[in-house]
Scaffold this motif. Structure first.
Motif, mmCIF file in Angstrom:
data_model
loop_
_atom_site.group_PDB
_atom_site.id
_atom_site.type_symbol
_atom_site.label_atom_id
_atom_site.label_comp_id
_atom_site.label_asym_id
_atom_site.label_seq_id
_atom_site.Cartn_x
_atom_site.Cartn_y
_atom_site.Cartn_z
ATOM 1 N N HIS A 57 17.454 -41.044 -18.240
ATOM 2 C CA HIS A 57 18.828 -41.470 -18.546
ATOM 3 C C HIS A 57 19.860 -40.435 -18.120
ATOM 4 N N HIS A 58 21.048 -40.950 -17.786
ATOM 5 C CA HIS A 58 22.204 -40.076 -17.535
ATOM 6 C C HIS A 58 23.453 -40.811 -18.052
ATOM 7 N N PRO A 59 23.536 -41.006 -19.369
ATOM 8 C CA PRO A 59 24.593 -41.878 -19.905
ATOM 9 C C PRO A 59 26.003 -41.311 -19.771
ATOM 10 N N CYS A 60 26.154 -39.989 -19.751
ATOM 11 C CA CYS A 60 27.506 -39.433 -19.548
ATOM 12 C C CYS A 60 28.013 -39.786 -18.154
ATOM 13 N N GLN A 61 27.095 -39.794 -17.182
ATOM 14 C CA GLN A 61 27.482 -40.214 -15.834
ATOM 15 C C GLN A 61 27.936 -41.672 -15.853
ATOM 16 N N ALA A 62 27.219 -42.504 -16.592
ATOM 17 C CA ALA A 62 27.572 -43.928 -16.637
ATOM 18 C C ALA A 62 28.950 -44.137 -17.257
ATOM 19 N N LYS A 92 18.002 -27.533 -16.462
ATOM 20 C CA LYS A 92 18.051 -27.894 -15.038
ATOM 21 C C LYS A 92 19.427 -27.509 -14.513
ATOM 22 N N PRO A 93 19.556 -27.335 -13.188
ATOM 23 C CA PRO A 93 20.860 -26.965 -12.623
ATOM 24 C C PRO A 93 21.913 -28.050 -12.842
ATOM 25 N N SER A 94 23.167 -27.650 -12.770
ATOM 26 C CA SER A 94 24.275 -28.599 -12.901
ATOM 27 C C SER A 94 25.545 -27.992 -12.345
ATOM 28 N N THR A 95 26.333 -28.798 -11.677
ATOM 29 C CA THR A 95 27.692 -28.403 -11.299
ATOM 30 C C THR A 95 28.693 -29.225 -12.106
ATOM 31 N N ARG A 96 28.716 -30.552 -11.872
ATOM 32 C CA ARG A 96 29.705 -31.426 -12.517
ATOM 33 C C ARG A 96 29.577 -31.460 -14.027
ATOM 34 N N THR A 97 28.360 -31.602 -14.521
ATOM 35 C CA THR A 97 28.194 -31.774 -15.970
ATOM 36 C C THR A 97 28.646 -30.515 -16.693
ATOM 37 N N ARG A 98 28.214 -29.380 -16.194
ATOM 38 C CA ARG A 98 28.608 -28.133 -16.845
ATOM 39 C C ARG A 98 30.118 -27.929 -16.795
ATOM 40 N N VAL A 115 22.556 -31.623 -24.137
ATOM 41 C CA VAL A 115 21.267 -31.129 -23.625
ATOM 42 C C VAL A 115 20.975 -31.765 -22.275
ATOM 43 N N ARG A 116 20.648 -30.946 -21.287
ATOM 44 C CA ARG A 116 20.101 -31.420 -20.001
ATOM 45 C C ARG A 116 18.679 -30.904 -19.917
ATOM 46 N N THR A 117 17.744 -31.840 -19.899
ATOM 47 C CA THR A 117 16.342 -31.437 -19.852
ATOM 48 C C THR A 117 15.530 -32.512 -19.149
ATOM 49 N N HIS A 130 29.008 -42.664 -6.056
ATOM 50 C CA HIS A 130 27.866 -41.734 -6.027
ATOM 51 C C HIS A 130 28.115 -40.721 -7.123
ATOM 52 N N ASP A 131 27.079 -40.430 -7.885
ATOM 53 C CA ASP A 131 27.244 -39.474 -8.997
ATOM 54 C C ASP A 131 27.308 -38.026 -8.505
ATOM 55 N N LEU A 132 26.780 -37.772 -7.316
ATOM 56 C CA LEU A 132 26.729 -36.437 -6.713
ATOM 57 C C LEU A 132 25.746 -35.522 -7.487
ATOM 58 N N PRO A 133 25.109 -34.534 -6.882
ATOM 59 C CA PRO A 133 25.293 -34.117 -5.491
ATOM 60 C C PRO A 133 24.744 -35.151 -4.507
ATOM 61 N N ALA A 134 25.377 -35.209 -3.312
ATOM 62 C CA ALA A 134 24.992 -36.169 -2.278
ATOM 63 C C ALA A 134 24.247 -35.472 -1.140
ATOM 64 N N SER A 144 15.249 -36.827 -6.884
ATOM 65 C CA SER A 144 15.879 -36.275 -8.075
ATOM 66 C C SER A 144 15.229 -34.952 -8.468
ATOM 67 N N MET A 145 15.904 -34.246 -9.366
ATOM 68 C CA MET A 145 15.333 -33.001 -9.887
ATOM 69 C C MET A 145 13.995 -33.322 -10.567
ATOM 70 N N GLY A 146 12.954 -32.641 -10.145
ATOM 71 C CA GLY A 146 11.622 -32.908 -10.689
ATOM 72 C C GLY A 146 10.767 -33.772 -9.765
ATOM 73 N N ASN A 201 36.293 -38.003 -13.270
ATOM 74 C CA ASN A 201 36.264 -38.827 -14.471
ATOM 75 C C ASN A 201 35.192 -38.412 -15.473
ATOM 76 N N ARG A 202 34.234 -37.595 -15.042
ATOM 77 C CA ARG A 202 33.263 -37.059 -15.998
ATOM 78 C C ARG A 202 33.993 -36.379 -17.160
ATOM 79 N N ARG A 203 34.989 -35.572 -16.824
ATOM 80 C CA ARG A 203 35.693 -34.806 -17.869
ATOM 81 C C ARG A 203 36.429 -35.730 -18.836
HETATM 82 N N1 CP Z 1 26.404 -35.941 -11.457
HETATM 83 C C1 CP Z 1 25.939 -34.860 -12.096
HETATM 84 O O1 CP Z 1 25.430 -34.925 -13.227
HETATM 85 O O2 CP Z 1 26.096 -33.695 -11.410
HETATM 86 P P1 CP Z 1 25.507 -32.284 -11.804
HETATM 87 O O3 CP Z 1 24.019 -32.351 -11.651
HETATM 88 O O4 CP Z 1 26.144 -31.316 -10.852
HETATM 89 O O5 CP Z 1 25.879 -31.972 -13.234
#
Ligand code: CP
Ligand code: NVA
Length: 300
Positions: free
Chosen positions: A126-131, A47-53, A99-101, A256-260, A221-223, A284-286
């Motif tokens: 789940h999105h535990p890295c975001q948490a 799935k797409p990602s900006t912050r996580t990637r 893994v993002r799936t 907000h976890d973003l994207p908003a 959400s995605m999906g 803070n994700r990093r």
């Molecule tokens: N918050 C978050 O996971 O953003 P991305 O979808 O851009 O990775």
């Protein structure tokens, strides 16, 4: 069996606490650790990602490691190679895999056959890295998380669930307000050792009472795109704006976890104003994920 990070409930309360303190150290001195020196981490995205990637890729680089970003359509997985075989091969080359799936079952199957730690970079549930980044953001604002009330307003989705699970493990009192049909499971099992709690509401004004932070996420959400119109209608009264923040604790901030989608789940005034820690949260994700990687690949 390697330690995995699939829901976050794999951590004990003490491990979560020390991980957050380590993340603060890594934030203060981003190049102080070479925990991944000479090692590689695979990051698989379906799935797409900006912050996580970006946060994983840069964080792995800062730890002296190498990130292999793998789009699932470039892997033999897309031509039917078994998850088991993919896990066995990755285990011979890299020291961890993110893994993002979609399905959580896909992640669980990969983890079952993996000889290296598997990290959930977002699934349907789940999105535990975001948490982790969310808790780090709260920890920056409050020396002690135990007993703090945090409200989440909107769709009872993956982000809400991970905030509830890891928040309760950190001792938060998590209050989630969602419209009927979009609520978290009322019987969501909290992690072993959780000292916090989860309360479900339908009225956002009740949920934010006494809350030091008011969190929201996208309505679609995605999906979930095929039900976008009905979601926007059902969630239309769940916008985090100045009026809602006024009902929370003094000095409460928005998260907000973003994207908003400004004008939907959050007002533009709050998103770009002074009553938020959203952009810190994204940074803070990093730091949080670097502490997680250290924890997973260099167990004590
Ligand atoms: N918050 C978050 O996971 O953003 P991305 O979808 O851009 O990775
Ligand atoms: N709930 C959102 C989070 C995006 C980071 C989604 O799953 O699309």
């Amino acid at each position: 069996m390697p330690a995995h990070f699939l829901t976050g409930a794999e951590l004990s309360a003490a491990q979560l606490r020390s991980l957050l303190e380590r993340a603060l150290e890594l934030k203060a001195a981003p190049l102080c650790s070479q925990a991944l020196d000479g090692r590689s981490v695979a990051l698989i995205f379906t799935k797409p990602s900006t912050r996580t990637r970006v946060s994983f890729e840069v964080g792995i680089d800062e730890l002296g490691g190498h990130a292999l970003v793998l789009r699932s359509d470039e892997l033999q997985l897309s031509r039917g190679e078994a998850l088991q075989d993919t896990a066995l091969v990755l285990s011979r080359h890299v020291c961890a895999v993110g893994v993002r799936t979609g399905p959580d079952a896909t992640l669980a199957e990969l983890a079952q056959h993996s000889e290296i730690p598997v990290i959930n970079m977002l699934t349907e549930l789940h999105h535990p890295c975001q948490a982790l980044a969310d808790l780090l953001t709260l920890r920056e604002a409050h020396a002690e998380l135990e007993g703090l009330r945090v409200a989440y307003v909107g769709d009872g989705n993956n982000v809400a669930r991970s905030l509830a699970l890891l928040g309760a493990l950190a001792g938060l009192r998590v209050a989630v307000a969602s419209p009927p049909g979009y609520a978290l499971e009322p019987d969501l099992p909290l992690p072993a050792g959780a000292s916090g709690s989860l309360e479900l509401y339908t009225d956002p004004r009740e949920a934010v009472q006494g809350a030091c932070a008011v969190y929201t996420d996208v309505w679609v959400s995605m999906g979930d795109e095929s039900s976008a119109d009905e979601r926007r209608e059902a969630l239309g009264a769940y916008t985090v704006d100045d009026a809602l923040l006024d009902l929370a604790a003094p000095r409460a901030f928005a998260m907000h976890d973003l994207p908003a989608h400004a004008g939907e789940e959050i007002s533009a005034e709050v998103l770009y104003g002074t009553r938020q820690r959203i952009w810190d949260q994204a940074e803070n994700r990093r730091h949080a994920q670097k502490a997680l990687l250290e924890f997973l690949v260099m167990p004590a």
